[in-house]
Design a protein around this motif. Structure first.
Motif, PDB file in Angstrom:
ATOM      1  N   PHE A  59      -5.682   8.180 -53.690  1.00  0.00           N
ATOM      2  CA  PHE A  59      -4.893   7.258 -53.830  1.00  0.00           C
ATOM      3  C   PHE A  59      -5.668   5.939 -54.275  1.00  0.00           C
ATOM      4  N   TYR A 115      -0.971   8.892 -63.662  1.00  0.00           N
ATOM      5  CA  TYR A 115      -1.164   7.637 -63.373  1.00  0.00           C
ATOM      6  C   TYR A 115      -1.492   6.543 -64.457  1.00  0.00           C
ATOM      7  N   SER A 137      -0.889  -3.004 -57.054  1.00  0.00           N
ATOM      8  CA  SER A 137       0.012  -2.361 -58.244  1.00  0.00           C
ATOM      9  C   SER A 137       1.140  -1.556 -57.764  1.00  0.00           C
ATOM     10  N   HIS A 138       1.072  -0.791 -56.631  1.00  0.00           N
ATOM     11  CA  HIS A 138       1.794   0.087 -56.432  1.00  0.00           C
ATOM     12  C   HIS A 138       2.380   0.200 -54.913  1.00  0.00           C
ATOM     13  N   LEU A 142       5.709   7.669 -54.508  1.00  0.00           N
ATOM     14  CA  LEU A 142       4.612   6.698 -55.144  1.00  0.00           C
ATOM     15  C   LEU A 142       5.464   5.898 -56.293  1.00  0.00           C
ATOM     16  N   PRO A 179       5.100   2.340 -58.995  1.00  0.00           N
ATOM     17  CA  PRO A 179       4.249   1.138 -59.554  1.00  0.00           C
ATOM     18  C   PRO A 179       5.434  -0.192 -58.919  1.00  0.00           C
ATOM     19  N   PHE A 208      -4.951   3.907 -57.610  1.00  0.00           N
ATOM     20  CA  PHE A 208      -3.549   3.299 -57.444  1.00  0.00           C
ATOM     21  C   PHE A 208      -3.870   1.881 -56.728  1.00  0.00           C
ATOM     22  N   SER A 213      -0.223  -1.511 -52.112  1.00  0.00           N
ATOM     23  CA  SER A 213      -1.473  -1.957 -53.192  1.00  0.00           C
ATOM     24  C   SER A 213      -1.006  -3.035 -53.960  1.00  0.00           C
TER      25      SER A 213
END
Length: 442
Positions: free
Chosen positions: A270, A400, A299-300, A311, A313, A273, A297
């Protein structure tokens, strides 16, 4: 083999640059960068010299700039200089002076590289810098990537002196009588790197007199091991991540729980990401017992749903779009810089980052955007149209990363280039082409 010969050999072995390419040298005035300038000049490269004055050392900084100017004049190469209000920038952005200086100089170097037509930026870090970086990474905490130290080449930055130790640099500069300047701040132990250099390394060299060589060899091994690991993780990721759309992947919780060593592999899976180790540690603890819990995160977002991790975005207002209004204009899209030109020269350029189009078929403005699920085009050299998603599969681009690939769209809506991978066959130059529209992606 002398230093000049070793320098040329290192450029070739590491594929840092080619003799016909133009190199912008970052020269501070210290012995390392002065040596680098002479090595490139003697090797016959087309070079330019760039110097930053950070306004941190008063007259000493001005004297550095004067020396570098004379060096460029002696070598008869272009000279570029700028000055920054580094302290003010650091205060405004809330970062250290060292971080502010780094950001300012690399942004300026890249601007000069693009506008003045250089292929690479060369930075004069050597084996000791590499060793200090690895030691700092270990002290501060790092993943396996940090054990590789400084890489010889990263995007448009090359580091052609990593084959030399600081002692070798000093010996060569002294033997050749090269003029340089010492930065007094290099001897202050208030900076972490200087403390490593001045206090830690000498103690370690009492245990191993050839410490730089040993570290250099170890970093080669660490880099090789990291490459093997990333190939394994990529294969693992492709098997675990089921793509439902360009914005969503599902991952079986049961399969994740079977991984060993689980925490380490979760981090590697991960990491692209943007998920940190503390977040993934929380995920590991909650993965069986807290359905619906979310982990984020920058971004995700990851969330648990019926035995799966989903998962996606982070939601954004809209996809970023850049526009080129007319030939000769440029544009920035994500980390990519696009430059364009128009000419009557139909000579074919072989570089993958350059696409040439029949200018009469181009309608302005053209746009640069991310991939969309329904995208199709006509790949150069192939018959018929192809989905971009199928092209990504054939190019082995991970799921991704698909939305990080710039898609260039003509004013009539046609996709003309999936940069820098494949252009559209309908827009290629032919014997009937009168003008060529050239687009370069860096």
């Amino acid at each position: 083999m002398n230093v000049q010969e070793r320098f040329i050999q290192y450029l070739q072995e590491q594929a840092l640059c080619q003799p016909h390419e133009r190199i912008l040298l970052a020269v501070s005035g210290g012995k390392d960068s002065v040596l680098m300038a002479h090595l490139f000049a003697r090797a016959g490269y087309a070079i330019g010299i760039a110097h930053c004055n950070f306004r941190l050392r008063g007259e000493a900084a001005d004297a550095d700039e004067a020396l570098v100017y004379l060096l460029a004049k002696t070598l008869r190469v272009p000279f570029y200089a700028t000055a920054f209000e580094t302290e003010a920038h650091a205060q405004q952005t809330g970062v250290s002076i060292q971080m502010a200086a780094r950001k300012l100089r690399y942004e300026w170097f890249e601007a000069i590289r693009v506008t003045q037509g250089y292929d690479y930026i060369a930075v004069a870090q050597h084996q000791n810098d590499n060793m200090e970086t690895l030691l700092l990474n270990l002290v501060r905490g790092t993943g396996l990537a940090g054990l590789r130290g400084i890489q010889p080449k990263r995007n448009r930055i090359i580091r052609p002196l990593l084959f030399l130790s600081s002692e070798e640099v000093q010996a060569y500069v002294h033997a050749e009588g090269l003029e340089y300047r010492d930065d007094a701040s290099n001897y202050s132990t208030k900076y972490a790197r200087n403390k490593i250099r001045l206090e830690v390394v000498p103690k370690l060299k009492e245990l191993n007199p050839v410490l730089e060589y040993t570290f250099a060899e170890n970093m080669v091994r660490f880099t090789d091991a990291y490459t093997v690991l990333q190939a394994y993780v990529e294969e693992l990721r492709n098997g675990l991540f089921t793509e439902f759309s360009d914005k969503e992947w599902h991952i079986s919780v049961a399969k994740l729980m079977d991984l060993q060593p689980r925490r380490f592999l979760l981090y590697e899976l991960f990491k692209p990401f943007g998920f940190t180790e503390p977040v993934l540690s929380d995920l590991e603890g909650a993965i069986r017992n807290v359905p619906g819990k979310q982990f984020r995160s920058p971004s995700h977002v990851l969330y648990l749903n019926r035995g799966e991790l989903v998962l996606k975005p982070m939601e954004t207002e809209e996809d970023m779009v850049a526009t080129i209004e007319r030939p000769g204009n440029g544009a920035q899209w994500d980390e990519y810089r696009f430059e364009s030109s128009l000419s009557t020269d139909r000579a074919v350029m072989g570089e993958s980052h350059i696409a040439q189009f029949d200018a009469d078929k181009i309608t302005f403005p053209i746009q640069i955007r991310a991939w969309q699920e329904a995208d199709v085009f006509y790949p150069l050299g192939m018959s018929g149209k192809k989905k971009l998603s199928d092209l990504f599969v054939s190019l082995k681009i991970p799921v991704y990363q698909k939305r990080s690939v710039p898609v260039v769209v003509n004013g009539n809506g046609d996709i003309i280039w999936v940069a820098p991978h494949r252009m559209d066959d309908r827009y290629k130059i032919t014997g009937k082409t009168k003008k060529v529209f050239t687009l370069a992606c860096f």
